[in-house]
Design an enzyme around this catalytic site. Sequence first.
Site, mmCIF file in Angstrom:
data_model
loop_
_atom_site.group_PDB
_atom_site.id
_atom_site.type_symbol
_atom_site.label_atom_id
_atom_site.label_comp_id
_atom_site.label_asym_id
_atom_site.label_seq_id
_atom_site.Cartn_x
_atom_site.Cartn_y
_atom_site.Cartn_z
ATOM 1 N N TYR A 193 -1.871 -1.776 10.201
ATOM 2 C CA TYR A 193 -1.897 -1.812 8.729
ATOM 3 C C TYR A 193 -0.579 -1.289 8.146
ATOM 4 O O TYR A 193 0.017 -1.910 7.264
ATOM 5 C CB TYR A 193 -3.088 -1.005 8.221
ATOM 6 N N SER A 235 0.875 -1.190 0.000
ATOM 7 C CA SER A 235 0.000 0.000 0.000
ATOM 8 C C SER A 235 0.899 1.223 0.000
ATOM 9 O O SER A 235 2.091 1.135 0.333
ATOM 10 C CB SER A 235 -0.855 -0.006 1.271
#
Length: 251
Positions: free
Chosen positions: A151, A138
């Site tokens: 995350y 990401s």
Amino acid sequence: MGVLDGKIAVVTGGAGSLGLASARRFVAEGARVLLVDRDEAGLRAAAAALGGRAETFAADVADATAARAYLDAAATRLGAIDVLFSNAGISGAIRPVTDYPEDVFDAVMAVNVRASFLACKYGLPRMRDGGSIVITSSVVGVTADPGIAAYATAKHAVIGLMRVVAKEAAPRRIRVNVIAPGPIDNGFQREVEKGLSGAIGRDATAFLDGIIPLGRHGRAEEIAETVLHLASDRSSFTTGSVIMADGGMHI
Ligand SMILES: NC(=O)c1ccc[n+]([C@@H]2O[C@H](COP(=O)([O-])OP(=O)(O)OC[C@H]3O[C@@H](n4cnc5c(N)ncnc54)[C@H](O)[C@@H]3O)[C@@H](O)[C@H]2O)c1
């Protein structure tokens, strides 16, 4: 003539937005595909969306026994694997680290990191020389924001994993790369933005559009195009790389 003609591809998170969009491109370019996901109904819908041109396997990719099972299924049902797209992921909570639930941290690390480790561990012996592994990170694999300790940590970690495996697999000409998407206009990101809007006290979708240099969210199809590039021999001299697909958000 497709760029993946005759190739065998495995896509985890294959019932989800980016997995299915990528599988659609793989199939269109001549690959035979195994979609892996824990969402059985989603898998059926995804296979139907691909016109029955993909096989499915229901598994929790973070479980070692299940990981071996889906990779064995790919090898026995389709043949030696050419493309392994380790893409399943969850986002976890949005909380300061001092308040971040430990069980959520563990779950995020399991699905994003442990599952990619297992895919590499059990996938490589079942892969053909010259193949390609792509792992989904990401933009927060190279940047960070408050509230996303699990995350961001997980998405950073898979870059380390990718770099190690790229060196280990290079003698077999197996390339290993990371795709790092920015915010995508899909259900996964809409859920994230619901939580984020609460945390920042304003509309997170508009906020993100404002800090993305290209001024908008990405589309799953745009990510799929970049994944296809990494999966195919078009990127034959690219390994150990983090390919950003984030509208410039990391700059
Ligand atoms: N959507 C975005 O904006 C965005 C941005 C950057 C990175 N990503 C990453 O892209 C990847 C795909 O996300 P998406 O946007 O397609 O979301 P999605 O929710 O549509 O797809 C994720 C899929 O992973 C599956 N999954 C989750 N845990 C699993 C497990 N333990 N075992 C098997 N399958 C499991 C889900 O069932 C789902 O189908 C994820 O790794 C995500 O972190 C997404």
